[in-house]
Write an enzyme that holds these catalytic residues in place. Structure first.
Site, PDB file in Angstrom:
ATOM      1  N   TYR A  26       0.829  -1.200   0.000  1.00  0.00           N
ATOM      2  CA  TYR A  26       0.000   0.000   0.000  1.00  0.00           C
ATOM      3  C   TYR A  26       0.869   1.257   0.000  1.00  0.00           C
ATOM      4  CZ  TYR A  26      -4.452  -2.391   0.988  1.00  0.00           C
ATOM      5  OH  TYR A  26      -5.577  -3.154   0.906  1.00  0.00           O
ATOM      6  N   GLU A  71     -15.383   4.051   4.602  1.00  0.00           N
ATOM      7  CA  GLU A  71     -15.379   4.359   3.176  1.00  0.00           C
ATOM      8  C   GLU A  71     -16.772   4.234   2.558  1.00  0.00           C
ATOM      9  OE1 GLU A  71     -12.279   2.088   1.202  1.00  0.00           O
ATOM     10  OE2 GLU A  71     -10.889   3.508   2.144  1.00  0.00           O
TER      11      GLU A  71
END
Ligand SMILES: C=Cc1ccc(O)cc1
Length: 178
Positions: A26, A71
């Site tokens: 990431y 999210e």
């Protein structure tokens, strides 16, 4: 980057690349004190990238930072950065539908918010897939606040190496466009 992190201001504006112990890679940027951008290079949702995600960013104790957000997909994330030790711990709480249809989320999310919200209604949320992992930080850069060049394009193979090896940003932390 060789600085020692002591304050919240030391952390905000920092850009990281890291690899979780499960192999997922990431890239993540503390864009300002309430916003994060990120790009996913390896793992279940490799290829996904996101700008301007609202997040809670706090310092727990000197040099230790906790970031949490939820999210549009329904995925929840909690990250604990220990940059002075080049490591972090992250927990991702994926709704069942993301585990079953990860490809729906593999996109530049900002241009597909309606699709994420539709998918989270259409498909199952539970049981969630909880992924708690330590990660090793392989790159840290002082990108400054609100630098739109940090996360500005889709991930490509070799991008983390380009960043680590100094081919991606110039001295002013602007993206070198080839
Ligand atoms: C789901 C997003 C996400 C972003 C960064 C990270 O380290 C884990 C999850």
């Amino acid at each position: 980057m060789t600085k020692t992190f002591k304050t919240l201001a030391d952390f905000v504006g920092t850009h990281f690349v890291y690899t979780y112990d499960n192999g997922w890679e990431y890239e993540w940027y503390a864009k300002n004190d309430h916003t994060v951008d990120y790009r996913i290079h390896g793992g279940m949702v490799a290829g996904r990238w996101v700008k301007d995600q609202e997040a809670d960013i706090v310092m727990l104790t000197e040099g230790v930072y906790k970031i949490t957000w939820t999210e549009p997909t329904g995925t929840d994330v909690a990250l604990d950065f220990m940059p002075n030790e080049q490591k972090l711990h992250g927990t991702i709480f994926f709704p069942k539908w993301v585990e079953e249809h990860p490809e729906i989320t593999v996109t530049f999310q900002n241009e597909h918010i309606d699709e994420m919200e539709a998918a989270r209604e259409k498909y199952e949320t539970y049981p969630k897939l909880v992924v708690p992992e330590f990660a090793k930080i392989t790159y840290m850069g002082d990108a400054g606040i609100d630098n739109e060049d940090v996360i500005a394009e889709a991930p490509y193979a070799g991008m983390p190496a380009d960043i680590r090896e100094g081919r991606y940003f110039d001295a002013d932390y602007r993206r070198i466009v080839r």
